[in-house]
Write an enzyme that holds these catalytic residues in place. Structure first.
Site, short mmCIF file in Angstrom:
data_model
loop_
_atom_site.label_atom_id
_atom_site.label_comp_id
_atom_site.label_asym_id
_atom_site.label_seq_id
_atom_site.Cartn_x
_atom_site.Cartn_y
_atom_site.Cartn_z
CD GLU A 1 12.94 3.22 8.64
OE1 GLU A 1 12.94 4.06 9.57
OE2 GLU A 1 12.89 3.50 7.44
CB CYS B 1 12.81 7.96 9.85
SG CYS B 1 13.64 7.14 8.50
CE LYS C 1 -1.90 2.60 3.14
NZ LYS C 1 -1.80 3.95 2.54
CD GLU D 1 9.92 10.99 13.56
OE1 GLU D 1 8.88 10.34 13.69
OE2 GLU D 1 10.91 10.59 12.93
N GLY E 1 6.88 4.09 8.97
CA GLY E 1 6.02 5.22 9.29
C GLY E 1 6.15 5.59 10.75
CB SER E 2 3.92 7.50 12.95
OG SER E 2 2.73 6.76 12.80
CB THR E 3 6.61 5.31 17.07
OG1 THR E 3 7.94 5.49 16.57
CG2 THR E 3 6.66 4.39 18.27
N GLY F 1 2.97 2.05 13.95
CA GLY F 1 3.75 0.82 14.12
C GLY F 1 3.13 -0.07 15.19
#
Ligand code: NAP
Ligand code: MG
Length: 503
Positions: free
Chosen positions: A275, A309, A200, A406, A253-255, A258
């Site tokens: 990641e 990142c 995606k 971040e 992407g974002s934590t 995740g």
């Protein structure tokens, strides 16, 4: 549909194809619309205008794509091909990326906002290199012959060995900051190892990934092996992460998302690699060569508008050179030319979306309200696009939001330190993230000693943002699970089987 200002590069005729008709998705070798008939708008972030339409996939489309990938994995021909044949196809993808380099660079710049000069020099060739580096692994997925003892079978003879086999159907979900390159990082190793894929693309930046899908077909990737879908995270991403017929999920992407991926993967305990975010320390020691360090520290945060990142977003400078370095980086920032990505003179484009613009300017406000001061920047740029001026924040305390979180924009906090061992290492590591770091010094002993003490997956010494297909990349702590690129990524895309034969 898309107006281009006079000084901007003329669009390739092929680029228009993606803009003038609703873009379709690639499922089972067919270019299809979403089953629901829903589409969404694709924006040019330099002008805040709609440039294209993409399909809004949902669970039904994901199901179709997963079934195609499952069949392609279980029945071949992909999985029955020789390693060399598979390697040649993956290599060809790299060749074709360079053949279509200008089309890809323009799509990337238009959709994401990044300067065309950067897309041409970095994103496109790095994506090509990635496929060609990974192509080589297709013929080198070796196991080991293992000497075994088996104490409860005295006198028996054995032949034991390991095999590396593909994991199966891989779900891959990627972000918008390097749309083409993130697709390459995930597709290259998955294909070299003989897996099939449902990917995606990020809703903000679907265009270059769709062009890549076309390239993969042209390179000879069989139907169903790679399925590329477009749509939103909750509707199109979550069903991939939860799907019982998907064996592995890879996410960048974002934590925060995740964690959702991990939850969704629980059902069939699919393999997960992640990641995620970072808040990387970039450390300038007293003896650093400032002529190299100052532009280096600026590049560490301002490259890709800070939407990296790995961005060196916490700058730590020894007190003896602090004023000089901060003034130098601020000066560098003042001279960065902001503009639309398609203007060849642009050095920094807009942020990717209105959401990111609001998020980054929100951080600037929160920093100011908590007492931080902008040595340069600190506000939005001119024009209708999502421009934010490159910013250096000083008077920053370690408990401020701008220091802890971040930001994912062109904003660096500059902090002073006096003692390396007692103070600096602790502060550099005092973050939930552990993705990257930088060290600037002329003392080789100090550099290596510090490199070993930093809890992060990457350390750059006297350089920053150096990426190569052969170098593993990934995070400690909440920056992720597993590594991308290098030989290490093969662990994400292969299972290890032990075969024991009684002789
Ligand atoms: P994000 O929400 O984590 O999005 C990354 C990808 O995950 C996109 O394809 C997204 O889809 C998809 N997604 C979202 N929700 C999902 C869900 N519930 N299940 C499955 N997939 C889902 O990141 P973002 O909103 O683009 O950016 C937010 C922040 O994330 C940034 O400010 C930055 O801090 C961080 N970020 C980090 C990286 C990195 O390289 N580590 C990259 C981008 C962002 P859609 O976006 O298409 O809806
Ligand atoms: Mg866009």
């Amino acid at each position: 549909m898309c107006a281009v200002a006079a000084r901007e590069v003329a669009l390739e005729p092929n680029v228009r194809k993606w803009l003038d008709n609703p873009c379709r998705m690639l499922i089972d070798g067919q270019w299809v619309t979403s089953e629901s008939g829903k589409t969404f708008d694709v924006f040019n972030p330099a002008t805040d205008t709609v440039i294209a339409q993409a399909q809004a996939a949902d669970k039904t489309d994901v199901n179709k794509a997963v079934k195609a990938a499952r069949r392609a994995f279980d029945d071949g021909p992909w999985t029955k091909m020789s390693p060399a044949e598979r390697g040649r196809i993956v290599w060809k993808i790299g060749d074709l990326i360079m053949e279509y380099q200008e089309e890809l660079a323009q799509l990337e710049s238009l959709d994401n906002g990044k300067p065309i000069s950067i897309a041409r020099a970095a994103d496109v060739p790095l994506a090509s290199e990635l496929f060609q580096y990974m192509a080589g692994w297709a013929t080198k997925l070796n196991g080991d012959q293992i000497g075994i003892t088996v104490p409860y079978a005295p006198g028996a003879e054995w032949h034991a060995y390991t095999r590396r086999e593909p994991v199966g159907v891989c779900g891959q979900i990627i972000p918008w900051n390097f749309p083409l390159l993130m697709a390459a990082w995930k597709l290259g190793p998955a294909l070299a190892c003989g897996n099939t894929v449902v990917m995606k693309l990020a809703e903000e930046t679907p265009l270059s990934g769709l062009k890549l899908a076309e390239i993969m077909q042209e390179a000879g990737v069989p139907d169903g092996v790679v399925n590329i879908i477009t749509g939103f995270g909750e509707e199109a991403g979550a069903p991939i992460a939860a799907h019982p017929m998907v064996d592995k999920i890879a996410f960048t992407g974002s934590t925060e998302v995740g964690r959702l991926i991990v939850d969704a993967a629980k059902g069939n305990l699919k393999k997960v690699s992640l990641e995620l975010g970072g808040k990387s320390p970039n450390i300038v020691l007293a003896d650093a060569d400032l002529e190299k360090t100052i532009p280096g520290a600026a590049n560490a945060i301002f490259f890709n508008h800070g939407q990296c990142c790995a961005a060196g977003s916490r700058l730590f400078v020894h007190e003896s050179v602090y004023d000089q370095v901060v003034e130098g980086v601020a000066d560098f920032a003042r001279n960065i030319k902001l503009g639309p990505g398609l203007d060849p003179e642009t050095q920094m484009g807009p942020l990717v979306s209105r959401t990111q613009f609001d998020r980054v300017t929100g951080f600037l406000e929160s920093g100011k309200s908590q007492g931080a001061r902008a040595a340069v920047g600190g506000e939005r740029g001119d024009g209708d696009g999502y421009f934010v001026k490159p910013t250096v924040l000083v008077d920053v305390k370690d408990d401020m939001e701008v220091y802890q979180e971040e930001i994912f924009g062109p904003v660096v906090t500059a902090s002073k330190f006096s003692d390396l061992d007692e103070e600096l290492i602790k502060r550099a590591n005092d973050t939930v993230f552990g993705l990257a770091s930088g060290i600037w010094t002329q003392d080789i002993g100090k550099a290596h000693r510090l490199a070993a003490k930093i809890r992060a997956g990457t350390v750059w010494v006297n350089c920053y943002n150096i990426f190569d297909a052969a170098l593993p990349f990934g995070g400690y702590k909440q920056s992720g699970w597993g590594r991308e690129m290098g030989e290490q990524v093969l662990n994400n895309y292969t299972e290890c089987k032990a075969v024991t034969v009684s002789l």
